[in-house]
Write an enzyme that holds these catalytic residues in place. Structure first.
Site, PDB file in Angstrom:
ATOM      1  N   THR A  31      47.558  50.572  45.905  1.00 20.70           N
ATOM      2  CA  THR A  31      46.523  50.687  46.409  1.00 20.70           C
ATOM      3  C   THR A  31      46.208  49.943  47.590  1.00 20.70           C
ATOM      4  O   THR A  31      45.145  50.459  48.831  1.00 20.70           O
ATOM      5  CB  THR A  31      45.404  50.201  45.399  1.00 20.70           C
ATOM      6  OG1 THR A  31      45.855  48.855  45.391  1.00 20.70           O
ATOM      7  CG2 THR A  31      44.636  50.982  44.619  1.00 20.70           C
ATOM      8  N   CYS A  35      45.529  40.526  45.072  1.00 23.36           N
ATOM      9  CA  CYS A  35      44.207  40.419  44.170  1.00 23.36           C
ATOM     10  C   CYS A  35      44.324  38.989  43.418  1.00 23.36           C
ATOM     11  O   CYS A  35      45.977  38.744  43.392  1.00 23.36           O
ATOM     12  CB  CYS A  35      43.588  41.480  42.859  1.00 23.36           C
ATOM     13  SG  CYS A  35      43.662  42.615  43.020  1.00 23.36           S
ATOM     14  N   CYS A  39      41.841  38.754  38.721  1.00 26.21           N
ATOM     15  CA  CYS A  39      40.830  40.247  39.024  1.00 26.21           C
ATOM     16  C   CYS A  39      40.620  40.378  38.159  1.00 26.21           C
ATOM     17  O   CYS A  39      41.006  41.431  36.998  1.00 26.21           O
ATOM     18  CB  CYS A  39      41.732  40.926  40.010  1.00 26.21           C
ATOM     19  SG  CYS A  39      40.456  42.319  40.495  1.00 26.21           S
ATOM     20  N   ARG A  42      41.084  46.839  36.636  1.00 21.92           N
ATOM     21  CA  ARG A  42      41.980  47.391  35.653  1.00 21.92           C
ATOM     22  C   ARG A  42      43.324  47.078  35.879  1.00 21.92           C
ATOM     23  O   ARG A  42      43.956  46.861  37.703  1.00 21.92           O
ATOM     24  CB  ARG A  42      41.968  48.531  35.282  1.00 21.92           C
ATOM     25  CG  ARG A  42      42.485  49.532  34.213  1.00 21.92           C
ATOM     26  CD  ARG A  42      42.179  51.098  34.195  1.00 21.92           C
ATOM     27  NE  ARG A  42      42.290  51.611  35.378  1.00 21.92           N
ATOM     28  CZ  ARG A  42      43.365  52.576  35.661  1.00 21.92           C
ATOM     29  NH1 ARG A  42      44.424  52.476  34.301  1.00 21.92           N
ATOM     30  NH2 ARG A  42      43.674  52.998  36.359  1.00 21.92           N
ATOM     31  N   ARG A  64      45.369  44.174  52.037  1.00 24.98           N
ATOM     32  CA  ARG A  64      44.503  43.271  51.954  1.00 24.98           C
ATOM     33  C   ARG A  64      43.716  42.735  51.041  1.00 24.98           C
ATOM     34  O   ARG A  64      44.029  43.465  49.757  1.00 24.98           O
ATOM     35  CB  ARG A  64      43.596  44.256  52.812  1.00 24.98           C
ATOM     36  CG  ARG A  64      42.625  45.771  52.090  1.00 24.98           C
ATOM     37  CD  ARG A  64      42.247  46.425  52.654  1.00 24.98           C
ATOM     38  NE  ARG A  64      41.643  47.856  51.983  1.00 24.98           N
ATOM     39  CZ  ARG A  64      42.565  48.705  51.515  1.00 24.98           C
ATOM     40  NH1 ARG A  64      43.618  49.503  51.959  1.00 24.98           N
ATOM     41  NH2 ARG A  64      41.702  49.563  50.604  1.00 24.98           N
ATOM     42  N   CYS A  66      41.203  41.787  48.324  1.00 29.75           N
ATOM     43  CA  CYS A  66      40.665  42.847  47.057  1.00 29.75           C
ATOM     44  C   CYS A  66      38.787  41.824  47.130  1.00 29.75           C
ATOM     45  O   CYS A  66      38.406  40.730  47.314  1.00 29.75           O
ATOM     46  CB  CYS A  66      41.274  42.137  45.808  1.00 29.75           C
ATOM     47  SG  CYS A  66      40.161  43.080  44.434  1.00 29.75           S
ATOM     48  N   ASP A 446      49.485  -4.303  46.253  1.00 29.61           N
ATOM     49  CA  ASP A 446      48.022  -4.527  45.521  1.00 29.61           C
ATOM     50  C   ASP A 446      47.526  -4.851  44.659  1.00 29.61           C
ATOM     51  O   ASP A 446      47.927  -5.230  43.311  1.00 29.61           O
ATOM     52  CB  ASP A 446      47.734  -2.890  45.497  1.00 29.61           C
ATOM     53  CG  ASP A 446      46.237  -2.915  45.794  1.00 29.61           C
ATOM     54  OD1 ASP A 446      44.726  -2.759  46.499  1.00 29.61           O
ATOM     55  OD2 ASP A 446      45.350  -2.802  44.596  1.00 29.61           O
TER      56      ASP A 446
HETATM   57 ZN   LIG Z   1      40.850  41.777  43.096  1.00 29.10          ZN
END
Ligand SMILES: [Zn+2]
Length: 500
Positions: A31, A35, A39, A42, A64, A66, A446
């Protein structure tokens, strides 16, 4: 950078394991989208998955973000990656906008870190798997995307706030990545337009757990009247950046594992710098599970970690302010140090315009370097020697604008600070811990730390024995220190109520 085995990464994806959120991103070759492991879409086929440790690495590889799981909402743990503090510092500068604008360059950024551009690129490739430019571009895209989704700012406002030089460039980048103009990503709602002038609210996610109560307790004990307010679970403070003043209002959204931050400020370009400061102050980038696990290996420290899971090391809002506060706090109680800071603010602080104040009690911004450096004799009720330290610090900060910028190693930083009048090892380590966010800084001398160490070990500690003791807590001694301080504070308040 260490990535889990492909099979383990894939199982994390199949089970939508939130513990990998921010540590792992998956690019789906079928795709072209990347992601978060959580996510809701599916689960892609195993052979279509490519795993990355950083959003910028996925984006540089051509994926790119999601639109469903929104990688920009993953906790930002980038500055914790690898072992290179130079990379962490470079990332902090990039987050503040060091690579935005026409005149910005990787060479200039590397110069600020005291190394060459080629070396910086090599370090980024080695530790992050992404180039500095890709990190900056991804930051702009993801920040813009977050502002589009979570606010009602105008597209011009979003473009400027995210560090795009122009609306045209912003449109081009979004068109190229998402094949649609930026405004098409905004869900239609009926609410009216907002701007940074009237206040914009965004959410900043962290990696759980987060000990919010301890963080607020810490901030409440030190809150400077006029500059900071802690009330009803909110932390509010005035903000001054590049001559403009405004305010932030921060609260906790435990169900969303996020902080809610409302910012009012007259200059939209300052938004990334303000968000970076909020992340630093609230220590949002810590990989806290890893730290807690490491510290729990010490059987005497383990009960403290179990008592306060997710305890953070608060950062300083501003390096100069933090250093001034450190000197004001030398040899006096936290409350007395706070009162001295309040005198300083009352005498030299800059009024905040009501329009940008998110609370009527936020009346002043902390005094600027320039203002304090111009004063012959700083009037606060403390011994002259320490007044001279304040004056010397202000003058040194004017002469060297990089004095409170990350530069070099922790040892170099401490050595540089120690050259300042009135700054000894304790103060230098304290400034490194809070202002530079050095996770391994440790002010061993300290008094509170020594008392805390005596509680867990059941015997007196000295700075020398404590330093030896702390070896096994490295590289997260700052967090161990936070646990010891918390244990000491609890023991002392129990003692006070027993005597009351
Ligand atoms: Zn996603």
């Amino acid at each position: 950078m260490e990535l889990p085995e492909r099979e383990i990464a894939y199982r994390a994806l199949q089970s939508r394991d939130f513990r990998f959120d921010g540590l792992l991103f998956v690019g789906v070759t079928s795709t072209g989208i990347y992601c978060r492991p959580v996510c809701p879409a599916r689960t892609p086929k195993f052979e279509h998955c490519r795993f990355f440790g950083l959003a910028a690495a996925a984006q540089e590889a051509g994926f790119r973000p999601c639109l469903r799981c929104r990688p920009e909402t993953a906790p930002d743990l980038a500055s914790w990656r690898g072992t290179s503090s130079t990379v962490s510092r470079a990332l902090a500068l990039i987050n503040e906008g060091a690579l935005d604008g026409d005149s910005a360059s990787v060479e200039a950024l590397a110069d600020r870190l005291g190394i060459g551009g080629r070396h910086l690129r090599r370090l980024f490739a080695q530790h992050l798997g992404a180039s500095p430019i890709a990190v900056a571009q991804t930051r702009r895209v993801l920040f813009a995307k977050q502002l589009i989704h979570e606010t009602r700012m105008s597209m011009t406002g979003v473009a400027l706030a995210a560090g795009f030089g122009s609306l045209r460039r912003f449109n081009e980048v979004f068109q190229e990545l998402f094949h649609r103009p930026p405004r098409a990503l905004r869900r239609k709602t009926s609410s009216s337009r907002t701007s940074l002038d009237t206040g914009v609210t965004i959410r900043l996610r962290y990696r759980p757990p987060y000990d919010w109560d301890s963080m607020l307790d810490y901030l409440r004990a030190r809150a400077i009247a006029g500059v900071e307010v802690v009330e009803n679970g909110h932390y509010l403070r005035s903000v001054k950046i590049d001559g403009a003043t405004g305010s932030v209002d921060v609260s906790h959204l435990p169900q969303l594992q996020s902080l809610s931050v409302t910012i009012r400020f007259p200059q939209v370009q300052a938004l990334p710098a303000i968000v970076t400061r909020v992340r630093r102050l609230f220590d949002l980038g810590a990989d806290i599970e890893t730290i807690d696990t490491h510290l729990s290996r010490d059987p005497l420290l383990a009960p403290l970690v179990a008592q306060r899971p997710g305890l953070r090391a608060p950062g300083g809002w501003d390096g100069f302010e933090l250093a001034m506060r450190a000197i004001l706090g030398q040899q006096v109680s936290v409350a007395a140090g706070r009162r001295l800071a309040e005198q300083l603010v009352a005498n030299y602080g800059e009024p905040v315009s009501k329009e940008y104040a998110s609370h009527p009690k936020l009346t002043h911004a902390f005094p600027t370097v320039e203002r304090l450096a111009s004063i012959e004799s700083i009037a606060v009720g403390m011994p002259r020697a320490r007044q001279l330290s304040l004056e010397a610090l202000a003058k040194a900060a004017v002469e060297d604008p990089n004095l409170f910028r990350p530069f070099g190693t922790i040892e170099e930083t401490v050595a540089r600070l120690r050259k300042l009048r009135g700054v000894g090892e304790w103060t230098a380590q304290y400034i490194a811990l809070r202002a530079f966010r050095e996770p391994d800084a440790f002010p061993a001398a300290d008094i509170g730390l020594l008392r805390g160490a005596a509680i867990i070990d059941g015997k007196q500690a000295t700075s020398t024995t404590l330093l030896t003791r702390a070896e096994s807590w490295r590289p997260w001694r700052a967090y161990a220190a936070q646990h010891l301080w918390a244990a000491d504070a609890t023991a002392r308040s129990a003692l006070r109520s027993a005597h009351a």
